[in-house]
Design a protein around this motif. Structure first.
Motif, mmCIF file in Angstrom:
data_model
loop_
_atom_site.group_PDB
_atom_site.id
_atom_site.type_symbol
_atom_site.label_atom_id
_atom_site.label_comp_id
_atom_site.label_asym_id
_atom_site.label_seq_id
_atom_site.Cartn_x
_atom_site.Cartn_y
_atom_site.Cartn_z
ATOM 1 N N ASP A 54 -15.171 -5.232 -10.843
ATOM 2 C CA ASP A 54 -14.685 -3.869 -11.043
ATOM 3 C C ASP A 54 -13.257 -3.780 -10.527
ATOM 4 N N MET A 55 -12.306 -3.918 -11.435
ATOM 5 C CA MET A 55 -10.895 -3.980 -11.034
ATOM 6 C C MET A 55 -10.274 -2.591 -10.948
ATOM 7 N N PRO A 56 -9.544 -2.314 -9.878
ATOM 8 C CA PRO A 56 -8.792 -1.042 -9.802
ATOM 9 C C PRO A 56 -7.768 -0.952 -10.929
ATOM 10 N N GLU A 57 -7.442 0.264 -11.333
ATOM 11 C CA GLU A 57 -6.502 0.469 -12.437
ATOM 12 C C GLU A 57 -5.154 -0.180 -12.169
ATOM 13 N N LEU A 58 -4.675 -0.123 -10.919
ATOM 14 C CA LEU A 58 -3.357 -0.682 -10.603
ATOM 15 C C LEU A 58 -3.312 -2.194 -10.751
ATOM 16 N N LEU A 59 -4.461 -2.858 -10.775
ATOM 17 C CA LEU A 59 -4.520 -4.309 -10.914
ATOM 18 C C LEU A 59 -4.789 -4.737 -12.356
ATOM 19 N N GLN A 60 -4.840 -3.765 -13.247
ATOM 20 C CA GLN A 60 -5.043 -4.084 -14.660
ATOM 21 C C GLN A 60 -3.718 -4.025 -15.394
ATOM 22 N N TYR A 61 -3.643 -4.815 -16.449
ATOM 23 C CA TYR A 61 -2.391 -4.891 -17.223
ATOM 24 C C TYR A 61 -2.241 -3.671 -18.099
ATOM 25 N N LEU B 24 0.824 -1.199 0.000
ATOM 26 C CA LEU B 24 0.000 0.000 0.000
ATOM 27 C C LEU B 24 0.864 1.258 0.000
ATOM 28 N N ALA B 25 1.891 1.297 0.845
ATOM 29 C CA ALA B 25 2.764 2.470 0.911
ATOM 30 C C ALA B 25 3.438 2.724 -0.436
ATOM 31 N N LEU B 26 3.905 1.672 -1.085
ATOM 32 C CA LEU B 26 4.593 1.813 -2.369
ATOM 33 C C LEU B 26 3.617 2.207 -3.477
ATOM 34 N N ALA B 27 2.425 1.597 -3.478
ATOM 35 C CA ALA B 27 1.430 1.945 -4.496
ATOM 36 C C ALA B 27 0.993 3.400 -4.333
ATOM 37 N N LEU C 125 -6.794 -10.877 -1.822
ATOM 38 C CA LEU C 125 -7.928 -10.055 -1.398
ATOM 39 C C LEU C 125 -7.415 -8.754 -0.788
ATOM 40 N N GLY C 126 -6.364 -8.839 0.013
ATOM 41 C CA GLY C 126 -5.777 -7.640 0.592
ATOM 42 C C GLY C 126 -5.163 -6.721 -0.447
ATOM 43 N N LEU C 127 -4.567 -7.295 -1.483
ATOM 44 C CA LEU C 127 -3.968 -6.472 -2.533
ATOM 45 C C LEU C 127 -5.045 -5.792 -3.382
ATOM 46 N N ARG C 128 -6.224 -6.405 -3.481
ATOM 47 C CA ARG C 128 -7.337 -5.717 -4.144
ATOM 48 C C ARG C 128 -7.794 -4.526 -3.305
ATOM 49 N N ASP C 129 -7.760 -4.671 -1.986
ATOM 50 C CA ASP C 129 -8.033 -3.512 -1.118
ATOM 51 C C ASP C 129 -7.051 -2.386 -1.421
ATOM 52 N N VAL C 130 -5.773 -2.747 -1.550
ATOM 53 C CA VAL C 130 -4.733 -1.749 -1.823
ATOM 54 C C VAL C 130 -5.033 -1.000 -3.114
ATOM 55 N N GLY C 131 -5.305 -1.749 -4.187
ATOM 56 C CA GLY C 131 -5.561 -1.112 -5.477
ATOM 57 C C GLY C 131 -6.752 -0.169 -5.435
ATOM 58 N N ALA C 132 -7.829 -0.614 -4.777
ATOM 59 C CA ALA C 132 -9.032 0.206 -4.711
ATOM 60 C C ALA C 132 -8.808 1.461 -3.865
ATOM 61 N N TRP D 157 -0.195 -9.651 -9.623
ATOM 62 C CA TRP D 157 1.073 -9.486 -10.352
ATOM 63 C C TRP D 157 1.043 -8.193 -11.166
ATOM 64 N N ASN D 158 -0.104 -7.870 -11.735
ATOM 65 C CA ASN D 158 -0.224 -6.585 -12.435
ATOM 66 C C ASN D 158 0.062 -5.424 -11.481
ATOM 67 N N LEU D 159 -0.412 -5.531 -10.247
ATOM 68 C CA LEU D 159 -0.145 -4.494 -9.250
ATOM 69 C C LEU D 159 1.354 -4.362 -8.997
ATOM 70 N N PHE D 160 2.025 -5.491 -8.777
ATOM 71 C CA PHE D 160 3.475 -5.443 -8.558
ATOM 72 C C PHE D 160 4.206 -4.877 -9.773
ATOM 73 N N THR D 161 3.707 -5.200 -10.965
ATOM 74 C CA THR D 161 4.307 -4.658 -12.181
ATOM 75 C C THR D 161 4.135 -3.145 -12.233
ATOM 76 N N ASN D 162 2.935 -2.688 -11.915
ATOM 77 C CA ASN D 162 2.629 -1.267 -12.021
ATOM 78 C C ASN D 162 3.318 -0.414 -10.959
ATOM 79 N N ILE D 163 3.789 -1.026 -9.885
ATOM 80 C CA ILE D 163 4.527 -0.248 -8.885
ATOM 81 C C ILE D 163 6.037 -0.511 -8.973
ATOM 82 N N GLY D 164 6.465 -1.180 -10.067
ATOM 83 C CA GLY D 164 7.884 -1.297 -10.351
ATOM 84 C C GLY D 164 8.617 -2.441 -9.691
#
Length: 404
Positions: free
Chosen positions: A397-404, A19-22, A306-313, A58-65
């Motif tokens: 409804d996927m958060p943008e950070l979780l999309q490729y 969450l802090a990094l995103a 599930l927790g990482l979806r919380d982060v993205g949202a 994994w898309n989230l990890f990709t999008n935060i580098g």
């Protein structure tokens, strides 16, 4: 007192630090406070503690580098095999080659190393580790936490990311529905004779699920898997005290000849299994993420995801609001986060609970009915694809950070 930041994240584990990094990627600053010693959490050795990272995560990890840093350490899950006591009627989830894997398995140590290294290099993150929170306050204009060393950190929004027993959630008086499964998960790393072929196994017994999760071969080329074995609470102490030889004999009895002989087992650990879900995941200037908000059975490996979806949202809600001039603790933003995440988290929690209870019904008749249902799914591509998309985390409804 430290400078006032946007977020005060209490809990710097996998969800809290992600969450802090995103947030930092969106220009949102944070204080992260955690009582654990990072050196203890990243000590050498593989003990079986691992996480399945879905496609969306994994898309989230990709999008935060973090993808380039993590890629060499992840073992792709190319297929999931579901079996009722290794009897005929197995269910296989195998995507088409062009669809990619169903996810990746990572040792938790590797995830933490990547997160911690990135956090240390991020100026928008102020990381306070090895320190307890002695007091929390939420007011009309911001939040504060007093640390055991006398230091005070301030922000606009407090986030509870401390896990299942979140003291911040309890102090806020947020109502939790929960029950104990009276079972315990035994965790261990296994090395075995035959390659796993990137297949994750979920074998159901009346006593509980027995999962074998594919990991990368070790430096000596030995084949490895992570074991998550559910046993009754009454039997757990005895299982943990078994000698390695006796433990391996019990493991081989339950996994049949899937991977040939099991050659060694790493140190065993365990944790109790329970269900909890908060009626609300927000309060004035407070948001819950991850296990602080919802704890589910590890039956489908969806807890961390599930927790990482919380982060993205949450990050998307905050970033969108701050673009409009709203500050991070604004009640409108918390209401949007509550609405977005509440139903999805509850649906996943109920689904995993239902599966646990369905496969826990003993007897040959119940087993036959389950296997008949599994055979029906096996012959229905639409259903199989839906289950695979759920496992990947690419529905709804996927958060943008979780999309490729």
């Amino acid at each position: 007192m430290s400078e006032k930041r946007d977020l005060l994240i209490l809990g710097g584990g996998l969800v809290g630090m992600t969450l802090a990094l995103a947030a930092a990627r969106k220009g949102i600053s944070s204080h992260v406070v955690d009582r654990a010693d990072p050196a203890d959490l990243t000590a050498d050795g593989f003990d079986g503690r691992a996480s399945a990272i879905s496609t969306a995560s994994w898309n989230l990890f990709t999008n935060i580098g973090l993808a380039e840093r993590l890629e060499p350490h992840g073992c792709p899950i190319q297929s999931i095999a579901v079996s009722d006591q290794l009897r005929p009627g197995r269910l296989d989830f195998t995507p088409e080659p062009h669809e990619g894997s169903l996810g990746r398995m990572f040792a938790n140590r590797e995830l933490r190393l990547a997160l911690f290294e990135a956090a240390k290099a991020e100026p928008l993150i102020s990381w306070n580790s090895k320190v307890e929170v002695t007091a929390r306050s939420r007011g009309e204009h911001g939040v504060e936490a007093t640390l055991a060393d006398g230091h005070t950190v301030a922000a606009r929004l407090m986030i509870a990311a401390e896990g299942r027993n979140s003291p911040t959630r309890e102090e806020a008086g947020l109502v939790v529905a929960k029950w104990d499964y009276t079972h315990r998960a035994i965790i261990a790393g296994l090395t075995h004779e035959l390659p796993h072929e990137n297949v994750a196994w979920e074998i159901f017994y009346a006593q509980g699920p027995f999962a074998l999760l594919p990991m990368l071969d070790d430096a000596d080329g030995r084949h490895r898997s992570a074991l998550v074995w559910t046993v009754s609470e009454a039997d757990a102490a005895g299982v943990l005290k078994l000698s390695d030889r006796a433990f391996l004999a019990e493991v081989e009895k339950r996994m049949g000849d899937i991977f040939g002989a099991v050659t060694s087992v790493a140190a065993r650990s365990s944790f109790p299994l329970g269900f909890h879900h908060t009626a609300r995941i927000t309060a004035p200037r407070l948001a819950l993420v991850g296990d602080a908000a919802h704890g589910i059975h590890p039956i489908a490996g969806q807890g961390l995801n599930l927790g990482l979806r919380d982060v993205g949202a949450l990050v998307q809600v905050l970033a969108d609001g701050m673009k409009l001039g709203l500050e991070a603790g604004d009640a409108q933003l918390l209401a949007r986060y509550e609405k977005w995440r509440g139903l999805d988290a509850f649906t996943v929690a109920l689904a995993t609970d239902g599966l646990t209870r369905l496969f826990g019904v003993p007897g040959r008749t119940a087993s036959a009915i389950r296997r008949l249902g599994m055979a029906g799914i096996q012959r229905t591509p639409v259903l199989k694809n839906w289950f695979m998309d759920e496992a990947r985390g690419v529905t709804g409804d996927m958060p943008e950070l979780l999309q490729y």
